[in-house]
Design an enzyme around this catalytic site. Structure first.
Site, PDB file in Angstrom:
ATOM      1  CB  SER A 106      -0.918   0.085   1.183  1.00  0.00           C
ATOM      2  OG  SER A 106      -2.220   0.828   1.114  1.00  0.00           O
ATOM      3  CG  ASP A 253      -2.847   3.857  -1.309  1.00  0.00           C
ATOM      4  OD1 ASP A 253      -3.665   3.655  -2.426  1.00  0.00           O
ATOM      5  OD2 ASP A 253      -2.932   3.128  -0.371  1.00  0.00           O
ATOM      6  CG  ASP A 255      -2.918  -0.770  -2.414  1.00  0.00           C
ATOM      7  OD1 ASP A 255      -2.675   0.416  -2.267  1.00  0.00           O
ATOM      8  OD2 ASP A 255      -3.373  -1.755  -1.694  1.00  0.00           O
ATOM      9  CG  ASP A 257      -6.044   0.561  -0.856  1.00  0.00           C
ATOM     10  OD1 ASP A 257      -5.303   1.476  -0.760  1.00  0.00           O
ATOM     11  OD2 ASP A 257      -6.171  -0.431  -0.102  1.00  0.00           O
TER      12      ASP A 257
END
Length: 461
Positions: A106, A253, A255, A257
């Site tokens: 992340s 960010d 990834d 999400d």
């Protein structure tokens, strides 16, 4: 939280506390477990497991290790390659995969990585399955009514294979484009892709919807993900929006999400602002199911004041989009999220989705014909000071009677004029101390009082 898996998967420094061997074993277990579940239903076909990864250098290593484990256990591994966490969740659900795996840490630096497990409904994996994975990693697995010293390898034509599935990622991009109910023609949009998973996806979506799109931090090299970029370093996007005269900016960010926004003046629009803006928009259109927005205990005190003024109810969960989604699902809520930018629109997704969030904010801007700064103006943010204290044992530090007594004393002193929250990090050896009050000086004073007690009692490192 378990020994290996926290609130957002198995995360650690690559090849230190999260190794290629860990990934291989996770693959071994998941491949065997889901093949076995199918056999018990009379289905001899291999389990189908989808894998995505972000742009970290180590993501390739973990991908190959997972594929080795999955295929050795008889499952077929479908590869989305570099993609976002929400795309893995979406494809897991719509293409009827047995489970999904996202390789990402992340918003963490490039040298960290993680394994996020997603079930066939596109949701975070059930705790019961996570517990079995951990038991296998520790060599004490009991499943399907017996104990296993080792799980069997597939042989002959039962050995699995890997399948290129980039078409799934492209279909997800098409899905996002289909959700754009307004043309963005004439709107100047800035995107900060954090040199991460959104680097080759987000611009394609905005371009398709007609925006004049300008992008920063979309040149991943394996080591620059989140490095002075993305939602954790939003000051870069603030400067970019102002200097280029843009109407709005969105920062993701690693990834993708999460999404945070920047208005046309360069002001940061947090996840709390997003919940307020879209919650109000839904209420005005009588679309806010149960008239409730789901937040976490970290949401700003000002958000609740703003919701009170417009008659919107709210719920508070533990920190983690997993807990937000569970509450939403159990209580039939359609909007929830975190201050950090994990926003869930349950009609469209089962997890936080940064690109989807930016499209939804664009929908409000276009529908209301207002600038983002105007839409956010009624929400007055209370000053907040948050300090992370690295500790030897985060549970012991928070449970210390003297620490608890100091927190209770401060809570009484604040009364209805603010609040204090002390909690453990879900992924790191940290205790987070947060105070909201009428000014930053008061916040700082109370935060320091708690930190002083933690240090005095010998918990800090």
């Amino acid at each position: 939280m378990g020994k290996y898996f926290g609130t957002d998967g198995f995360r650690g420094t690559a090849n230190e506390n999260l190794t290629a061997d860990h990934a291989y074993k996770v693959g071994r277990f998941l491949g065997w477990y889901f093949c076995e579940l199918k056999k018990q239903r009379g289905d001899e076909s291999p389990a189908r497991i989808i894998i995505g990864k972000d742009t970290r250098r180590s993501s390739y290593m973990f991908e190959y290790s997972l594929v080795g484990g999955l295929t050795a256990s008889g499952a077929d591994a479908y590869l989305l390659h570099v993609t976002t966490t929400p795309s893995v969740a979406y494809i897991s659900r719509v293409d009827s995969f047995d489970c999904g795996i996202m390789i990402s840490a992340s918003h963490n630096p490039y040298y960290d990585n993680g394994l996020k497990l997603i079930n066939s409904q596109g949701e975070k994996m059930e705790e019961s399955v996570i517990e079995l994975v951990e038991a296998y990693l520790d060599g004490n697995l009991t499943a399907f009514g017996k104990s296993w010293d080792e799980i069997p390898y597939a042989t002959g034509d039962k050995i699995g294979c890997s399948i290129d599935y980039v078409s799934g990622r492209n279909r997800y991009i098409g899905y996002l484009i289909s959700l754009g109910v307004y043309s963005f023609r004439g709107v100047k949009v800035g995107l900060d892709c954090a040199n991460g998973a959104a680097w080759n996806m987000a611009k394609a979506v905005f371009d398709a919807l007609g925006a004049e799109t300008k992008v920063i931090n979309a040149s991943p090299d394996g080591t620059n993900i989140n490095n002075n970029a993305g939602s954790t370093h939003i000051e870069n996007l603030q400067k970019f929006v102002v200097e280029n005269g843009l109407d709005v900016g969105f920062a993701y960010d690693g990834d993708a999400d999460r999404c945070l926004c920047v208005d046309e003046k360069g002001n940061v629009i947090t996840g709390d602002h997003i919940l307020y803006i879209y919650g109000r928009y839904m209420k005005e259109r009588e679309k806010l199911v149960n008239n409730t927005v789901v937040t976490t205990v970290m949401s700003n005190f000002g958000l609740y004041k703003a919701f009170d003024e417009i008659g919107v109810n709210y719920a508070k969960t533990a920190v983690g989009d997993k807990y937000v989604y569970e509450y939403m699902k159990d209580n039939n809520c359609c909007l929830g999220g975190e201050q950090s930018g994990h926003i869930i629109f349950s009609k469209y997704a089962s997890t936080g989705d940064g690109i989807l969030t930016s499209l939804k904010i664009m929908q409000v801007i276009m529908s209301r014909k207002k600038k983002l700064s105007e839409l956010a103006a009624p929400f007055v943010v209370y000053p907040q000071v948050l300090e992370n204290v690295r500790v030897k044992d985060k549970t012991a530090a928070q449970a210390d009677p003297d620490v608890a007594a100091e927190v209770e004393s401060i809570s009484r002193e604040l009364g209805s004029s603010g609040r204090i929250l002390v909690r453990e990090s879900g992924t790191e050896p940290l205790v987070r101390v947060m105070v909201e009050a009428e000014n930053e000086e008061v916040c700082r004073r109370y935060v320091n009082r708690v930190i002083d007690v933690i240090k005095t009692k010998g918990h800090a490192v």
